[in-house]
Design an enzyme around this catalytic site. Sequence first.
Site, PDB file in Angstrom:
ATOM      1  CG  HIS A  58      13.214   5.138 -14.894  1.00 16.97           C
ATOM      2  ND1 HIS A  58      13.906   6.298 -15.064  1.00 16.97           N
ATOM      3  CD2 HIS A  58      12.718   4.816 -16.115  1.00 16.97           C
ATOM      4  CE1 HIS A  58      13.833   6.679 -16.318  1.00 16.97           C
ATOM      5  NE2 HIS A  58      13.108   5.808 -16.988  1.00 16.97           N
ATOM      6  CG  ASP A  77      15.722   6.309 -12.048  1.00 16.79           C
ATOM      7  OD1 ASP A  77      16.477   5.621 -12.750  1.00 16.79           O
ATOM      8  OD2 ASP A  77      14.759   6.966 -12.492  1.00 16.79           O
TER       9      ASP A  77
HETATM   10  C1  XLS Z   1      14.495   7.881 -22.739  1.00 15.83           C
HETATM   11  C2  XLS Z   1      13.256   8.317 -22.116  1.00 15.83           C
HETATM   12  C3  XLS Z   1      13.106   7.938 -20.657  1.00 15.83           C
HETATM   13  C4  XLS Z   1      11.682   8.111 -20.234  1.00 15.83           C
HETATM   14  C5  XLS Z   1      11.305   7.383 -19.004  1.00 15.83           C
HETATM   15  O1  XLS Z   1      14.844   8.287 -23.824  1.00 15.83           O
HETATM   16  O2  XLS Z   1      13.127   9.687 -22.308  1.00 15.83           O
HETATM   17  O3  XLS Z   1      13.988   8.650 -19.864  1.00 15.83           O
HETATM   18  O4  XLS Z   1      11.358   9.452 -20.076  1.00 15.83           O
HETATM   19  O5  XLS Z   1      11.543   6.036 -19.081  1.00 15.83           O
END
Ligand code: XLS
Length: 438
Positions: free
Chosen positions: A99, A102
């Site tokens: 993301h 991140d």
């Molecule tokens: C959360 C999601 C997230 C997505 C990406 O539950 O899995 O991590 O994979 O935003």
Amino acid sequence: MAYFESVNKIQYEGPKSTNPFAFKYYNPEEKINGKTMEELLRFSVAYWHTFTANGSDPFGVGTAIRPWDHLKGLDLAKARVEASFELFEKLDVPFFAFHDVDIAPEGSTLKETNKNLDVIVAMIKDYMKTSKVKLLWNTANMFTNPRYTHGAATSPNADVFAYSAAKVKKGLEVAKELGAENYVFWGGREGYETLLNTDMKLEMDNLARFFHMAVNYAKEIGLNVPFLIEPKPKEPTKHQYDFDVATGLAFLQKYDLTDYFKFNIEANHATLAGHTFEHELRTARINGMLGSVDANQGDTLLGWDTDEFPTDLYTNTLAMYEILKNGGLGKGGLNFDAKVRRGSFDTDDLFHAHIAGMDAFAVGLKVANKLIEDKVLDGFVEERYSSYTKGIGLDIVEGKTNFRELEAYALGLTEIKNTSGRTERLKALINQYLLETL
Ligand code: XLS
Ligand code: NI
Ligand code: NI
């Protein structure tokens, strides 16, 4: 500088190995049906769980001990990039995913945030030049910051919609810059808490408008990658609009978006929706919508997204069965959207966890491939539906009959005979293949 000095490059040593830092089943070069395991499994490390998260949970602060803990701001972000490429190389994973938040710290303005992002994206791009690691996908985090409290593209506040558009615009530019294979939309807060204050129709219409604008912008900048919706039924919202694959598919069909979108299917989200992982994969596969996979597992005793590393051989086998039947994942991959447990706080655990997941999926791949080769389930299913290959059954599937004819046919039947579904026999066969294939 090395961040994981105690760990060398992880090698395949085979099932007899007692070396905890070795693959027992994942052998990247081993070929299965002409393709290497590396090509078939397309493993990816999730940046957020492995480099950004610190083990905190709603009841306690972080526990993770990381060599970058003493740093802050952009210095911290840079150290994480360095560490990440060291880990990618040592694990020999071909992909990673992140993301925006991140990888780079948010500034006090959008402009500043984008500037920080640019610095880190440039650094990542540099690292990628000398590494084989590619970006499986990136996405915009539109759920952590308080501005998204009522949603992003589905917020009742048009300013938030606009802000979210700016975030995704930037995300698409980053995808282009780094040569991403896909772009992901997980609607973390695209849902509602209570219908009492919610205009559901407007919110869903707006979500579709948002997606169309994203499609248009991607076209404009020449970003030609699949967009992936990642369904999840709840958490953090009580009800999330992309509930599961079937719901997401209906949405995409209604709003004329099926040409651009596929699904990123996460095991733990499937189980939260009351489905098995393989159900979601099957639903996507038979509709030509299987894009990528967030490979993790939940805990049947806990009703939330525990994001554990996927070590369950049985589930991984059934998942790989669907993936092989799909002809592979195409541009998708198996992204470990998984985190070490809070008590596994060493950096060594990051390696143990990935090795565990990679080995467990390699087992799944081998067993699934053998099940397909031997037509274990196919043969049975074919036989089970054989009444549709002749006579009245063939007329039905070829659209050559109608209710009148079928009534006449039914009136002529003296006895209807069903055959056993043999569930237990098939389960025993799967066990046999699990134990005997390797
Ligand atoms: C959360 C999601 C997230 C997505 C990406 O539950 O899995 O991590 O994979 O935003
Ligand atoms: Ni996910
Ligand atoms: Ni998740």
